[in-house]
Design an enzyme around this catalytic site. Structure first.
Site, PDB file in Angstrom:
ATOM      1  N   ASP A   1       0.673  -1.321  -0.306  1.00 24.52           N
ATOM      2  CA  ASP A   1       0.117   0.208  -0.119  1.00 24.52           C
ATOM      3  C   ASP A   1       0.951   1.276   0.000  1.00 24.52           C
ATOM      4  O   ASP A   1       1.679   1.379   0.815  1.00 24.52           O
ATOM      5  CB  ASP A   1      -0.835  -0.071   1.163  1.00 24.52           C
TER       6      ASP A   1
ATOM      7  N   ASP B   1      -3.509   2.475  -5.398  1.00 33.65           N
ATOM      8  CA  ASP B   1      -2.436   2.296  -4.901  1.00 33.65           C
ATOM      9  C   ASP B   1      -1.860   1.119  -3.931  1.00 33.65           C
ATOM     10  O   ASP B   1      -1.096   1.214  -2.981  1.00 33.65           O
ATOM     11  CB  ASP B   1      -2.289   3.592  -3.922  1.00 33.65           C
ATOM     12  N   GLU B   2      -2.815  -0.060  -4.077  1.00 30.32           N
ATOM     13  CA  GLU B   2      -2.768  -1.128  -3.130  1.00 30.32           C
ATOM     14  C   GLU B   2      -3.037  -2.682  -3.913  1.00 30.32           C
ATOM     15  O   GLU B   2      -3.954  -2.529  -4.835  1.00 30.32           O
ATOM     16  CB  GLU B   2      -3.985  -1.073  -2.345  1.00 30.32           C
TER      17      GLU B   2
HETATM   18  P1  TTP Z   1      -5.194   5.002   0.788  1.00 32.49           P
HETATM   19  O1  TTP Z   1      -4.243   3.966   0.579  1.00 32.49           O
HETATM   20  O2  TTP Z   1      -6.374   4.706   1.825  1.00 32.49           O
HETATM   21  O3  TTP Z   1      -4.457   6.410   1.533  1.00 32.49           O
HETATM   22  P2  TTP Z   1      -3.209   7.076   1.291  1.00 32.49           P
HETATM   23  O4  TTP Z   1      -2.405   6.202   0.372  1.00 32.49           O
HETATM   24  O5  TTP Z   1      -3.151   8.453   0.899  1.00 32.49           O
HETATM   25  O6  TTP Z   1      -2.514   7.029   2.703  1.00 32.49           O
HETATM   26  P3  TTP Z   1      -2.054   5.920   3.568  1.00 32.49           P
HETATM   27  O7  TTP Z   1      -0.337   6.143   3.682  1.00 32.49           O
HETATM   28  O8  TTP Z   1      -2.604   5.768   4.633  1.00 32.49           O
HETATM   29  O9  TTP Z   1      -2.030   4.546   2.698  1.00 32.49           O
HETATM   30  O10 TTP Z   1      -5.912   5.616  -0.448  1.00 32.49           O
HETATM   31  C1  TTP Z   1      -5.049   5.703  -1.519  1.00 32.49           C
HETATM   32  C2  TTP Z   1      -5.284   7.116  -2.317  1.00 32.49           C
HETATM   33  O11 TTP Z   1      -6.673   6.998  -2.611  1.00 32.49           O
HETATM   34  C3  TTP Z   1      -5.292   8.252  -1.603  1.00 32.49           C
HETATM   35  O12 TTP Z   1      -3.987   8.734  -1.607  1.00 32.49           O
HETATM   36  C4  TTP Z   1      -6.335   9.184  -2.218  1.00 32.49           C
HETATM   37  C5  TTP Z   1      -7.569   8.275  -2.453  1.00 32.49           C
HETATM   38  N1  TTP Z   1      -8.635   8.233  -1.667  1.00 32.49           N
HETATM   39  C6  TTP Z   1      -9.576   8.960  -1.705  1.00 32.49           C
HETATM   40  O13 TTP Z   1      -9.683   9.718  -2.569  1.00 32.49           O
HETATM   41  N2  TTP Z   1     -10.481   9.198  -0.746  1.00 32.49           N
HETATM   42  C7  TTP Z   1     -10.897   8.484   0.383  1.00 32.49           C
HETATM   43  O14 TTP Z   1     -11.576   8.475   1.225  1.00 32.49           O
HETATM   44  C8  TTP Z   1      -9.447   7.362   0.290  1.00 32.49           C
HETATM   45  C9  TTP Z   1      -9.739   6.686   1.690  1.00 32.49           C
HETATM   46  C10 TTP Z   1      -8.570   7.559  -0.381  1.00 32.49           C
HETATM   47 MG    MG Z   2      -2.151   4.014   0.703  1.00 34.22          MG
END
Ligand code: TTP
Ligand code: MG
Length: 404
Positions: free
Chosen positions: A9, A103-104
């Site tokens: 992730d 992103d995962e």
């Molecule tokens: P995430 O992997 O949930 O968040 P992140 O990568 O920003 O942070 P983390 O380090 O905790 O993993 O989500 C990936 C991307 O998806 C995030 O950068 C932006 C988008 N996203 C949204 O647009 N709205 C949301 O509610 C979430 C959870 C994510």
């Molecule tokens: Mg993320």
């Protein structure tokens, strides 16, 4: 055999990409989202998280919590390009990659890594390559299954690498709240809490029958398996197709019922062939009809039995066309046929009694597929579809086979 599963992730993904593009943002609280009364936060940098800013939070709240943050509205095109390149890096490590979001992803490294320790080495290499080629950090969990791997990737964010073997389950998993179990939403959590069950461990302290009185018996078994750290879901490389369809737009509106019927037959043939090629069967047939004045209908019906044969699809489509659509005297500009409710063909062969007639039709269809594969599409076609002077094939302006 113990599997080696990775969950990767990206850290603060959209925000991290923006910082990379503009290094002057490094170390600053950065929020991606639209400001204003109706906006919400997409994500934010870890510096902004210190102020309590979170994804999905109303922008007005974020502005209040972190008034000095830099705001950017986000560039989806850029993020999805980066995402594609990261997927390619993962696919170099193993072909068994299951993307979950932008992103995962899950990776099954069982073929490459003998044990979790080797899995962790592979994870470190992945992280290094992403850092080198994209100047971005990822957090990776390494575990014997998807549930534990996902849990692990979240344990040491950002830039984390966490091993979660079964032996660590009592220390790492049992103290967590029940919400952390896959499938426990707010409602189930509330019901469990009401019964005095708030930690993962508590689900193992009661017997399964008592748990089954709080949630359903199947949910009880599922939750207890997860609480023991067990999860046998496979890493699926390709998301299965949800529907298959074919449509044609005609240069001249179709009015002759016989021509329309032949067009339906041709679409049923095409869709059935696509089903067989992917070894799928369908339970629902759809039609889409657009008249010259751009009125569009879509109608669907459940088939008597799951199938990958053109005949039942055509029957269903004819019924829909006859009974559920009123052309009001207008001609047909676009005609489509599709299927959904897809399942692997083996599921029907194993569980359903297949009548001899249908079995023969299926064999015939398979032979046809084979000949077409070898000699090309025109090698075999139904008598009704053969082009004849007195029965011209309608001119097709565009064709759109689609799988999604
Ligand atoms: P995430 O992997 O949930 O968040 P992140 O990568 O920003 O942070 P983390 O380090 O905790 O993993 O989500 C990936 C991307 O998806 C995030 O950068 C932006 C988008 N996203 C949204 O647009 N709205 C949301 O509610 C979430 C959870 C994510
Ligand atoms: Mg993320």
């Amino acid at each position: 055999m113990q599997r080696v599963i990775l969950h990767l992730d990206m850290d603060a993904f959209y925000a991290a990409v923006e910082v990379r593009e503009d290094p002057s943002l490094t170390g600053k609280p950065l929020i991606i989202g639209h400001r204003g009364r109706r906006g919400v936060v997409s994500t934010c940098s870890y510096e902004a998280r210190k102020f309590g800013v979170r994804s999905a939070m109303p922008s007005v709240t974020a502005e209040r919590l972190c008034p000095d943050a830099v705001w950017l509205s986000g560039r989806m095109g850029l993020y999805s390009e980066v995402s594609k390149r990261i997927r390619a890096i993962m696919r170099d490590a193993t072909p068994v990659v299951e993307p979950i979001s932008i992103d995962e992803a899950f990776l099954d490294m069982t073929g490459q890594s003998h044990d979790l320790r080797e899995g962790a080495a592979a994870a470190r290499q992945l992280k290094q390559r992403i850092k080198r080629e994209e100047q971005l950090t990822a957090s990776v969990g390494v575990a014997p299954n998807k549930f534990l791997a996902k849990l692990a990737s979240d344990m040491d964010k950002p830039d984390g690498l966490t091993l979660l073997p079964l032996t660590a389950v009592p220390v790492k998993l049992w103290p967590l709240p029940v919400e952390r179990l896959w499938g426990v939403g707010p409602k189930t959590a509330e019901r469990l809490r009401g019964a005095g069950l708030s930690t993962v461990k508590s689900l193992l302290d009661v017997d399964e029958r008592s748990l089954a009185q709080v949630v359903s018996p199947s949910m009880a078994a599922h939750l207890r398996a997860l609480a023991r750290g067990e999860d046998d879901r496979p890493v699926c490389t390709e998301r299965e197709a949800k529907s298959i369809s074919e449509e044609r737009t005609y240069g001249e509106d179709l009015t002759d019922p016989d021509v329309i019927d032949r067009a339906l037959l041709a679409r049923a043939e095409g869709v059935a062939r696509a089903l067989r090629k992917q070894k799928l069967i369908a339970t629902t047939v759809h039609i889409k009809v657009r008249t010259g004045d751009f009125t569009t209908w879509t109608r669907a019906l459940k088939l008597p039995a799951p199938t990958a044969l053109p005949e039942p699809l055509l029957e269903g489509a004819r019924t829909l066309f006859r009974e559920r659509i009123d052309l009001g005297g207008k001609g047909v500009r676009l005609l489509g046929l599709g299927v959904s409710g897809l399942a692997p063909e083996t599921s029907a062969q194993a569980t359903l009694f297949v009548p001899a007639e249908e079995e023969a039709a299926r064999r015939r269809a398979q032979v046809t597929d084979l000949i077409r594969e070898k000699l090309g599409d025109q090698a075999i076609t139904r008598a009704r579809l053969v082009k004849k002077k007195d029965r011209p094939e309608p001119e097709e302006a565009s064709s759109l086979p689609s799988v999604d």
